[in-house]
Design a protein around this motif. Sequence first.
Motif, short mmCIF file in Angstrom:
data_model
loop_
_atom_site.label_atom_id
_atom_site.label_comp_id
_atom_site.label_asym_id
_atom_site.label_seq_id
_atom_site.Cartn_x
_atom_site.Cartn_y
_atom_site.Cartn_z
N ALA A 145 -14.72 -4.33 -14.23
CA ALA A 145 -15.46 -4.15 -12.97
C ALA A 145 -14.96 -2.90 -12.24
O ALA A 145 -15.77 -2.11 -11.72
CB ALA A 145 -15.29 -5.39 -12.10
N MET A 146 -13.65 -2.71 -12.22
CA MET A 146 -13.09 -1.55 -11.52
C MET A 146 -13.43 -0.25 -12.24
O MET A 146 -13.76 0.76 -11.61
CB MET A 146 -11.58 -1.71 -11.38
CG MET A 146 -11.15 -2.81 -10.44
SD MET A 146 -9.42 -2.66 -9.98
CE MET A 146 -9.41 -1.11 -9.10
N ILE A 147 -13.34 -0.26 -13.58
CA ILE A 147 -13.62 0.95 -14.35
C ILE A 147 -15.07 1.38 -14.16
O ILE A 147 -15.38 2.56 -13.97
CB ILE A 147 -13.30 0.73 -15.84
CG1 ILE A 147 -11.79 0.55 -16.03
CG2 ILE A 147 -13.81 1.90 -16.68
CD1 ILE A 147 -11.39 0.05 -17.41
N TYR A 148 -15.99 0.41 -14.20
CA TYR A 148 -17.41 0.75 -14.01
C TYR A 148 -17.71 1.13 -12.57
O TYR A 148 -18.60 1.95 -12.30
CB TYR A 148 -18.29 -0.41 -14.47
CG TYR A 148 -18.45 -0.46 -15.97
CD1 TYR A 148 -19.23 0.48 -16.63
CD2 TYR A 148 -17.80 -1.43 -16.73
CE1 TYR A 148 -19.38 0.46 -18.02
CE2 TYR A 148 -17.93 -1.47 -18.11
CZ TYR A 148 -18.72 -0.52 -18.75
OH TYR A 148 -18.85 -0.54 -20.12
N LEU A 149 -16.96 0.56 -11.64
CA LEU A 149 -17.13 0.93 -10.23
C LEU A 149 -16.68 2.37 -9.99
O LEU A 149 -17.34 3.14 -9.27
CB LEU A 149 -16.33 -0.03 -9.34
CG LEU A 149 -16.47 0.14 -7.82
CD1 LEU A 149 -17.90 -0.13 -7.39
CD2 LEU A 149 -15.49 -0.77 -7.09
N GLU A 201 -4.49 17.66 -6.92
CA GLU A 201 -5.28 16.48 -7.20
C GLU A 201 -5.68 15.80 -5.89
O GLU A 201 -4.95 15.89 -4.89
CB GLU A 201 -4.49 15.49 -8.06
CG GLU A 201 -4.20 15.99 -9.46
CD GLU A 201 -5.45 16.08 -10.33
OE1 GLU A 201 -6.41 15.32 -10.06
OE2 GLU A 201 -5.48 16.92 -11.25
N PRO A 202 -6.82 15.08 -5.87
CA PRO A 202 -7.22 14.34 -4.66
C PRO A 202 -6.20 13.27 -4.30
O PRO A 202 -5.45 12.79 -5.15
CB PRO A 202 -8.57 13.73 -5.06
CG PRO A 202 -9.05 14.54 -6.21
CD PRO A 202 -7.83 15.00 -6.94
N TYR A 203 -6.21 12.85 -3.04
CA TYR A 203 -5.22 11.90 -2.54
C TYR A 203 -5.31 10.54 -3.21
O TYR A 203 -4.32 9.81 -3.28
CB TYR A 203 -5.39 11.74 -1.03
CG TYR A 203 -6.69 11.07 -0.63
CD1 TYR A 203 -6.75 9.70 -0.45
CD2 TYR A 203 -7.85 11.81 -0.43
CE1 TYR A 203 -7.94 9.07 -0.09
CE2 TYR A 203 -9.04 11.20 -0.08
CZ TYR A 203 -9.08 9.83 0.08
OH TYR A 203 -10.26 9.21 0.42
N TYR A 204 -6.48 10.19 -3.71
CA TYR A 204 -6.68 8.85 -4.25
C TYR A 204 -6.32 8.71 -5.73
O TYR A 204 -6.26 7.61 -6.26
CB TYR A 204 -8.14 8.41 -4.05
CG TYR A 204 -9.15 9.40 -4.61
CD1 TYR A 204 -9.44 9.44 -5.98
CD2 TYR A 204 -9.80 10.29 -3.77
CE1 TYR A 204 -10.37 10.35 -6.48
CE2 TYR A 204 -10.72 11.20 -4.27
CZ TYR A 204 -11.01 11.23 -5.63
OH TYR A 204 -11.91 12.13 -6.13
N THR A 205 -6.08 9.83 -6.40
CA THR A 205 -5.87 9.77 -7.86
C THR A 205 -4.68 8.91 -8.22
O THR A 205 -4.77 8.02 -9.09
CB THR A 205 -5.66 11.20 -8.42
OG1 THR A 205 -6.76 12.02 -8.06
CG2 THR A 205 -5.53 11.17 -9.93
N PHE A 206 -3.54 9.14 -7.59
CA PHE A 206 -2.34 8.38 -7.93
C PHE A 206 -2.50 6.91 -7.57
O PHE A 206 -2.00 6.02 -8.27
CB PHE A 206 -1.11 8.97 -7.23
CG PHE A 206 -0.91 8.53 -5.81
CD1 PHE A 206 -0.09 7.45 -5.51
CD2 PHE A 206 -1.55 9.20 -4.76
CE1 PHE A 206 0.11 7.04 -4.20
CE2 PHE A 206 -1.35 8.80 -3.45
CZ PHE A 206 -0.53 7.71 -3.16
N ALA A 207 -3.23 6.62 -6.47
CA ALA A 207 -3.38 5.24 -6.01
C ALA A 207 -4.24 4.42 -6.97
O ALA A 207 -3.93 3.25 -7.25
CB ALA A 207 -4.00 5.22 -4.61
N ILE A 208 -5.29 5.02 -7.50
CA ILE A 208 -6.14 4.31 -8.47
C ILE A 208 -5.36 3.99 -9.73
O ILE A 208 -5.41 2.86 -10.26
CB ILE A 208 -7.38 5.15 -8.80
CG1 ILE A 208 -8.28 5.29 -7.57
CG2 ILE A 208 -8.16 4.54 -9.96
CD1 ILE A 208 -9.47 6.20 -7.77
#
Length: 429
Positions: free
Chosen positions: A281-285, A307-314
């Motif tokens: 679900a997360m990968i397709y989202l 890199e964008p701020y969200y890359t490491f968090a994902i």
Amino acid sequence: MPVKKLTEEFLLSFSLLLKQDFGRVFLNILKWLFFSVMIGCIVGSASALFLVTLNWATNYRESHLWMISILPIAGLVIGLAYQYWGKEVVKGNNLLIEELQSPKKIIPLVMAPLIFAGTIITHLFGGSAGREGTAVQIGGAFADQFTKLFKLNPNDRKIILISGISAGFASVFGTPLAGAVFGLEVFVVGSLMYSAILPSFITAIIADYACKAWGVGHTQYSISAVPEMNTISLLLSMTAGILFGLTARSFSALNHSISNLFSIIKYPPLRPLFGGILLIAMIYLIDNTRFIGLGIPVISESFMKQEPYYTFAIKLFLTALTLGCGFKGGEVTPLFFIGATLGSFLSVFMPLPVGLLAGMGFVAVFSGAANTPLACIFMGVELFGTDSGVYIALACITAYLFSGHKGIYKSQMIGSPKHLFLKRHQFLR
């Protein structure tokens, strides 16, 4: 008694003692050289096979993205395999650490094929995991068979296990010095077992050579610019280290929390099944495969651009979910990803080169999460060169101090606390 006779007797006694000590040291070196060559060749060759297979699995998945939809079934297969054949080895790296601390039982050889197959399946169908845990478990399992074969005493068994761990780590990353120190450093926080220092280094070097002898290479990273050290850059390095340490702490806490959450499901094989559904679900989202598998392309990219701020968090969340629900693999390469992309993003605020911050984060987050600052400093120097060594060291040490005592390995013990408010030799559970 004449002085001459006293002198002669002293020299005779000293020469006999010297011969005896030299003989014992020489025989001990020969013994561990034999074991080091055997373990290094076996584990290095196993790592080569593992890396080739893992590379195939990654390429095949990227060419057949529909396979990600089968991730829950793959998780169920892994869970069933460990339920019926691997209950004794399901703890993985923590089992090796426990055996180093309190030897009880030879590591079953089945650990090696189970973790090998489990990791390949995880990557083939789109899980977010690493490879260090696999190589370390393969190394430990193979090495411990020498304990049974040669009827080694408990102290020698510890050295054998450390050598196997060092061999696996060194050969899978191509960093023999870091691998050797990692084996010595990982099982007790703030302590090293110096009696294992010679076999650990020799085995790590041989394992690395054996892996490369099969024609298997490793990803090359480079830091293009390193500024001159001054007060500002020193403070910036330590500030970045604090952020890396807090990130490592967050990853460890989230990983353990997810593992505890999935333990509510009483039948273990169902845990990666349901975890796989959430991952899909997360990968397709997200609609992107940059964050699954090892993520090597993104790591390499982070050394060249912000890199964008969200890359490491994902990546942090996907890896914690993958491993926490029961899929197999290591934490280290995802930690490289998390640290490098976070460091790359920090270049928005910090006047340091993007490549340098990415390199600092690459090893510093791992340092904090695994509680192995010395191994990570060696790794940084081996991968990026000595020019960035001071920055790497500052980031690793600061991250280690700010990551807390709970790391990714639950079975670690505290030999030397990071602060004065924790008792020595307390478990990190």
